[in-house]
Motif scaffolding. Sequence first.
Motif, short mmCIF file in Angstrom:
data_model
loop_
_atom_site.label_atom_id
_atom_site.label_comp_id
_atom_site.label_asym_id
_atom_site.label_seq_id
_atom_site.Cartn_x
_atom_site.Cartn_y
_atom_site.Cartn_z
N ASN A 1 -8.28 -6.50 -15.52
CA ASN A 1 -8.93 -5.19 -15.41
C ASN A 1 -9.29 -4.79 -13.98
N LEU A 2 -9.08 -5.68 -13.01
CA LEU A 2 -9.34 -5.30 -11.63
C LEU A 2 -8.14 -4.51 -11.09
N TRP A 3 -8.40 -3.73 -10.06
CA TRP A 3 -7.36 -2.91 -9.45
C TRP A 3 -6.81 -3.63 -8.23
N GLU A 4 -5.55 -3.34 -7.91
CA GLU A 4 -4.89 -4.01 -6.79
C GLU A 4 -3.81 -3.13 -6.21
N PHE A 5 -3.37 -3.54 -5.03
CA PHE A 5 -2.14 -3.00 -4.49
C PHE A 5 -1.02 -3.82 -5.12
N VAL B 1 0.90 -1.15 0.00
CA VAL B 1 0.00 0.00 0.00
C VAL B 1 0.94 1.21 0.00
N ILE B 2 1.32 1.62 -1.21
CA ILE B 2 2.37 2.62 -1.39
C ILE B 2 1.79 4.01 -1.14
N GLU B 3 2.38 4.69 -0.18
CA GLU B 3 1.92 6.03 0.19
C GLU B 3 2.90 7.06 -0.35
N LYS B 4 2.34 8.13 -0.94
CA LYS B 4 3.15 9.25 -1.39
C LYS B 4 2.28 10.49 -1.30
N SER B 5 2.69 11.44 -0.49
CA SER B 5 1.98 12.71 -0.33
C SER B 5 0.51 12.53 0.03
N GLY B 6 0.23 11.58 0.92
CA GLY B 6 -1.13 11.38 1.41
C GLY B 6 -2.05 10.60 0.47
N PHE C 1 -7.70 -15.81 0.15
CA PHE C 1 -8.81 -15.84 -0.81
C PHE C 1 -8.64 -17.02 -1.75
N ASP C 2 -9.70 -17.79 -1.90
CA ASP C 2 -9.70 -18.98 -2.76
C ASP C 2 -10.26 -18.60 -4.13
N TYR C 3 -9.39 -18.61 -5.12
CA TYR C 3 -9.78 -18.31 -6.49
C TYR C 3 -10.20 -19.56 -7.26
N GLY C 4 -10.34 -20.69 -6.57
CA GLY C 4 -10.74 -21.94 -7.22
C GLY C 4 -9.55 -22.78 -7.60
N ASP C 5 -8.70 -22.29 -8.49
CA ASP C 5 -7.52 -23.04 -8.92
C ASP C 5 -6.32 -22.80 -8.01
N LYS C 6 -6.40 -21.74 -7.19
CA LYS C 6 -5.31 -21.43 -6.27
C LYS C 6 -5.87 -20.65 -5.09
N VAL C 7 -5.15 -20.72 -3.98
CA VAL C 7 -5.50 -19.96 -2.79
C VAL C 7 -4.38 -18.95 -2.57
N ILE C 8 -4.76 -17.69 -2.46
CA ILE C 8 -3.79 -16.62 -2.25
C ILE C 8 -3.80 -16.25 -0.77
N HIS C 9 -2.62 -16.30 -0.14
CA HIS C 9 -2.45 -15.78 1.21
C HIS C 9 -1.68 -14.48 1.05
N LEU C 10 -2.41 -13.38 1.13
CA LEU C 10 -1.87 -12.05 0.85
C LEU C 10 -1.59 -11.31 2.15
N LYS C 11 -0.38 -10.75 2.24
CA LYS C 11 0.01 -9.92 3.38
C LYS C 11 0.17 -8.50 2.86
N GLY C 12 -0.61 -7.58 3.42
CA GLY C 12 -0.54 -6.19 2.98
C GLY C 12 0.28 -5.35 3.95
N THR D 1 -12.94 -1.12 -8.78
CA THR D 1 -13.23 -2.53 -8.57
C THR D 1 -11.92 -3.25 -8.28
N LEU D 2 -11.71 -3.57 -7.01
CA LEU D 2 -10.47 -4.19 -6.60
C LEU D 2 -10.56 -5.71 -6.62
N CYS D 3 -9.41 -6.36 -6.72
CA CYS D 3 -9.34 -7.81 -6.58
C CYS D 3 -9.89 -8.17 -5.20
#
Length: 140
Positions: free
Chosen positions: A39-43, A19-24, A81-92, A122-124
């Motif tokens: 086409n989805l948005w993400e960090f 979660v890249i912060e720059k100037s607020g 999050f389980d996308y069906g074919d893979k499970v993502i363990h995301l650390k933000g 529309t985020l992932c």
Amino acid sequence: MLRSVMASQPQVIQVVAGVIEKSGRYLLAQRPAGASQGNLWEFPGGKVERGETPAQALARELHEELAITTRTGDWLADSVFDYGDKVIHLKGYLSHWQAGELALHSHQDAVWVTADEMARYTLCPADLPIVEALLQRERG
């Protein structure tokens, strides 16, 4: 002949997001149309490679994807999050821009937004708990 059949479990992939912060404002990046979650948005971020800490992986991925140097700050949230074919363990993690000129090597677009403006994109699905943690942090 008897055969034992085991249900295959989806692979769990360890991923970090900055979660890249720059100037607020914070950077959201749009995934390419033809990619998974297109086409989805993400960090931005990526997979943690063997032998890397999450902070090392995040610094490497952000340099590879965006050509910038960042400093990894506080952990915000984990998301599984389980996308069906893979499970993502995301650390933000909060990440702080240090240097570099933004170049999109892995994304089709990028925007700088406030935390409140993120709801317009529309985020992932895996990124949503990180947005919630950021909003809670900002609102104190």
